[in-house]
Structure formats: C-alpha cells, structure tokens
Design an enzyme around this catalytic site. Structure first.
Site, mmCIF file in Angstrom:
data_model
loop_
_atom_site.group_PDB
_atom_site.id
_atom_site.type_symbol
_atom_site.label_atom_id
_atom_site.label_comp_id
_atom_site.label_asym_id
_atom_site.label_seq_id
_atom_site.Cartn_x
_atom_site.Cartn_y
_atom_site.Cartn_z
ATOM 1 N N CYS A 1 0.854 -1.192 0.000
ATOM 2 C CA CYS A 1 0.000 0.000 0.000
ATOM 3 C C CYS A 1 0.887 1.239 0.000
ATOM 4 O O CYS A 1 1.748 1.396 0.868
ATOM 5 C CB CYS A 1 -0.924 0.014 1.218
ATOM 6 S SG CYS A 1 -2.060 1.430 1.238
ATOM 7 N N CYS B 1 71.756 3.111 -3.470
ATOM 8 C CA CYS B 1 72.151 2.319 -4.636
ATOM 9 C C CYS B 1 71.024 2.269 -5.653
ATOM 10 O O CYS B 1 69.856 2.088 -5.308
ATOM 11 C CB CYS B 1 72.528 0.909 -4.192
ATOM 12 S SG CYS B 1 73.046 -0.160 -5.552
ATOM 13 N N CYS C 1 22.946 34.009 13.702
ATOM 14 C CA CYS C 1 23.892 33.332 14.591
ATOM 15 C C CYS C 1 25.312 33.816 14.364
ATOM 16 O O CYS C 1 26.222 33.447 15.108
ATOM 17 C CB CYS C 1 23.811 31.818 14.388
ATOM 18 S SG CYS C 1 24.526 31.235 12.820
ATOM 19 N N CYS D 1 58.004 -1.867 -10.989
ATOM 20 C CA CYS D 1 58.945 -2.839 -11.534
ATOM 21 C C CYS D 1 58.655 -3.003 -13.019
ATOM 22 O O CYS D 1 57.496 -3.217 -13.406
ATOM 23 C CB CYS D 1 58.795 -4.168 -10.811
ATOM 24 S SG CYS D 1 59.712 -5.529 -11.584
#
Length: 527
Positions: A206, A327, A269, A314
């Site tokens: 409903c 290195c 505010c 890599c």
C-alpha cells in the site's frame, strides 16, 4: 477554505486521546497540524535571539552597495507560516483538506503553478494516484475493516495482539492497525529512517501516504514531533531556490533572498556563507573552483601524486617499489619476479656493469618518458603543496586572529582608563575585523591562484596578493605584539594607518579579480 483557522498548526491535546471508532470511514480534517511543539530558536555562535525576521545586505562585495543583495533571516516558525501561506493560496482554488494539499505540493516540489496546471488538466484520479493519496472528493470504495462490533476484540495485523475495535485506526485506504503499532511504525520511519513526507501506510504493497494530522495524532513523543516538523519544513526549504538553511551547527534559521546568486549572506547566529553553495563566503574564488578544491583536499588524488612522484613500478611485474637506499641497483622483492633493474632508467641491470654504476641507457626514449612522467607527478605534487600550505596557514591564522578579540577587549578597557572614550578605542575592534577579513580573502586567493593559468593579468593578481599579504602580516604584528608595548597614541596611529591600507589593498585585489570575471580575462587550469 473559509477562514485562516483551517490552517492552524497548533496541535489539540484532546485529539491525542483515542476516540471511539464506530466503524464509519474517517474523514479528512481541514486543519493542517504539525504539532504544538516548541520550536527551537537557538542562540549560537554569539548570535542574538530575535523572533522577527532579520533583513540586511551583504555589503562585502568589492564596490557593492549594501542594498545590492537583500536577504532576510527567518526562524522555523516563520518558515511554517510561509508553508501555510503557500497552502492557503493553492486551497483558495482547489478547495482540498490542507493536509492533502501539502502532500500534493510536496509531490511537485512546492511548485504551485505546476500543481495548478496538472490539477485542472481533467485527470484528477491519475494526479491523486501519482501523489499516493485518496481523492477527497470521492468516498473510499474500500470499506474499513469494522465488521466486528466495537465490544469484540480483534487482532492487529502487525503485532497480532487482540484489542478492542476502538483501539484501531487507519487511513482512507482501509487498512487499520492498533495505536501502539502505528506509533512505533511512525517513530521508526521518522527517527531512524529520516522520512517525513513519504511515510506510507504500513500495509503490504500500500503506497497511500500518511497525512500530517494522522502523524501528529498518533505520536506522543514531543521530540519525534519536532523531528517530523523539521523534516517537513526541510523539504519546503530544499525545494525553494530562494531559501537556504544556515550551515552553522545547531542553527535552525533560514535565509531568504530575492533572487538566487553566489552572494554573501549572514545569519543571525553570526555565520556568513555563500548563498549559492552554502560554504563560508569565499570571495574571490567562484563556487565551481572551491568545490573542486575541497574535493581535491578530501580525496586521495594527492596521495596518488605522492606515490607517482616517490615510487616506481617494476618494469617486469609492475609492482610498486619505493627506493630505501642510495644504490640504484634494484631487486624486485616479488617472489615470482626477482627482476634486477636500474632505478634511473628502469632498464635491465646487467648491461650497466657490475663494478660501478654506469647507466648507458640514460637517454633512451622510453626511459626518458618514464622519468618525465615521474617529474610531472612530482611537479604537480609540489605545486599543490605550495598552494595548500599557504591556504592552510591563513586558515590557521584566521582561527588565532579570532582569539585576538579577547586581548583587544582588555586593551580597550585599559585605554578607557587613560582618558580615552569608548568611541575612541573602537579602532582596535575595527582593526581585528579588517584583519580577519583579509585573512579570509587571502586564504581563498590561493584556491583561485591554484587553478589560474599564467598571463599578464595573473602577474598583476599575484602582485596584489603579495602586497595584501605583507600588509596583513604587519597589521597582525601590531595587534599581537606592539599593542602591549607602545604608547596609546603610537598604537592608534600605526593600527589605523595599517588597517586602512589593508582595507584599500583588499578592495583593489577583489576589484581586479571581479573585473577579470566581467571581461573574461582569466584562463584556468582544468584539474
């Protein structure tokens, strides 16, 4: 509707009591009830409580008069009255119960013209079906389930407990449930799911919506009523392009403008924000670029830049590797790879020689492309950090400057004890106000500069920015250090001269930026 009483929002306590249900169909009341609940009008951020709408102008744009952008600050009660007025205007034409009209307006996002057009197109049954309400001009074809006498108990179809027939209630759809289940169902929808205008009948499949009167009659907890009221009014505000909630925490005020635009407005505010985007007022940068900047600061885009600038893949297995020593002979730690390569050129290590590093592939096109990509990422990261650090520095300084008000107040009191009037010492508060404005402007100039392409106009902008920044730092130094060291007259002269100069340079900077907007002088870097 014949009178204004039909739109009363106050909830009659007598209606909270469960009335005898004689088995007849429940009829809709003309009264739109959203509860006799105390609306919170908080005092936050130093704001003053005021029951009347506050009007004002921004007065902060470069060269703008305060009358340029008029706005009004409304309380929650006033927003409810705006809703009532909107419903009243519609009901003067369509003559429906106020609660039904509210649902119809919500379906059309409170667009009165669109609702009127659909209402008189001749297909009311389709309209009410789309809005998930029963047409009030027709009697429900589904008889309420009141086949048993009021003295005989009947089971609730939710909890399956037996109650007298008088303890059941329902909507025009004909589905009835016990008062306890109704209350629990509505509370769950409102508090846990945050639903207000789209709460449907709890019966399976409903989709008839629960009207406001039913909600307020079946809920007894004032906090739940207040939450429901906020959800309804929030829908009204969110759908109205001339209204905007104040973004300050726990502030329940709404700003109303005459036309929507990216202009500054100030709530009672104390919070000043951009009406267009809801962020703190951010002149001179436009809303589009501020949104991109905020997203850039929040997401991981710069983390990706750091990874690209400080790591490499890599060349064999493409795992990300960070260099942890001097290195350049790299060995992939991936157990299935173990590739050896040169960190500089990413080529195989074997041709480089075993005695000493000798990168004989340094100028190869593919290696150069890899290094160029890394350099671009590193440069992009450095550029972002340059602007971000200065943006954050002014943001932090702005927080510190707000603490100056307490120090300045004390100094003003001391000055008044040395035969200076209250009016004569107001220059100190004015100076802190100007200092905070300059900090805010400088903070957002770095967002503007981050997306700005270099050209002659950008050089002028950077010169204006540097001049304002230097003057702001000098003014800050006067207020933080010299204020407690120099004589009163020296302080007044130095501070007044410097804050007036800061005001002038800030105005020049903003006018130049807005002139660039008007004349389309700025070119942007699409990030």
């Amino acid at each position: 509707m014949d009178s204004d009483e039909g739109y009363n929002y106050e909830f009659d306590d007598e209606e909270e009591e469960c009335s005898e249900d004689s088995g007849e169909e429940e009829t809709a009341d003309d009264t739109l009830e959203l509860g006799e609940v105390e609306l919170v009008d908080p005092v936050v951020a130093g704001g003053e409580r005021d029951d009347c709408g506050e009007t004002g102008g921004s007065g902060l744009g470069p060269g703008q008069d305060e009358e340029d952008y008029r706005f009004e600050v409304l309380t929650a009660e006033q927003i409810l009255q705006h809703m009532v007025e909107c419903i009243r205007e519609v009901n003067e034409v369509i003559q429906n119960p106020a609660t039904i009209t509210r649902i119809l307006l919500s379906h059309f996002n409170w667009d009165k013209e669109k609702l009127m057009e659909r209402y008189f197109d001749g297909n009311l049954d389709k309209l009410f079906s789309e809005c998930h309400v029963i047409n009030p001009s027709k009697k429900s074809r589904t008889r309420l389930m009141n086949t048993r006498s009021s003295a005989q108990d009947m089971p609730c179809q939710i909890c399956y407990l037996n109650y007298p027939n008088s303890y059941f209630t329902g909507l025009e759809c004909g589905h009835k449930f016990c008062m306890q289940c109704w209350g629990d169902y509505l509370t769950t929808k409102i508090i846990e799911e945050g639903m207000g205008q789209t709460i449907s009948c709890p019966a399976h499949s409903c989709d008839i919506l629960v009207d406001d009167n039913t909600v307020m009659r079946l809920i007894t907890d004032s906090k739940v009523k207040l939450k429901y009221q906020h959800l309804i009014t929030n829908s009204f505000v969110e759908c109205n392009r001339l209204l905007k909630w104040c973004p300050a925490p726990d502030c329940h005020h709404v700003v109303k403008v005459q036309y929507p635009d990216a202009k500054p407005v100030r709530c009672k505010c104390g919070r000043q924000f951009c009406f267009n985007c809801g962020e703190n007022w951010h002149d001179p940068v436009k809303c589009k670029w501020l949104r991109k900047w905020i997203k850039k600061c929040d997401d991981d885009s710069e983390t990706s830049n750091w990874i690209a600038a400080n790591t490499k893949e890599c060349p064999k297995c493409h795992v990300t590797i960070e260099k942890d020593g001097g290195c350049n002979h790299m060995v992939c730690r991936n157990q299935n790879c173990k590739a050896e390569f040169c960190w500089v050129c990413l080529g195989p290590w074997e041709p480089h020689g075993s005695a000493w590093y000798n990168c004989n592939r340094y100028n190869e096109d593919d290696a150069k492309a890899a290094r160029d990509a890394q350099e671009r990422s590193r440069a992009a990261l450095q550029r972002y950090l340059f602007y971000c650090n200065r943006y954050m520095n002014h943001m932090q300084s702005l927080r510190f400057e707000h603490k100056l008000y307490a120090q300045v107040k004390q100094k003003m009191e001391e000055m008044q004890q040395h035969n200076m009037s209250w009016i004569e010492v107001q220059f100190l508060k004015k100076a802190v106000d100007v200092l905070c404005q300059c900090r805010s402007t400088l903070m957002f100039t770095y967002v503007f500069a981050f997306y700005l392409k270099k050209n002659n106009q950008s050089i002028i902008f950077e010169n204006n920015q540097a001049d304002l920044e230097n003057a702001t730092e000098v003014l800050s130094g006067y207020l933080e250090r010299d204020i407690s060291q120099d004589s009163l007259q020296d302080i007044k002269q130095k501070v007044q001269d410097k804050y007036r100069y800061c005001e002038s340079r800030r105005r020049v900077l903003l006018q130049h930026v807005h002139e660039g907007y008007d004349k389309d002088l700025w070119e942007y870097i699409e990030d």
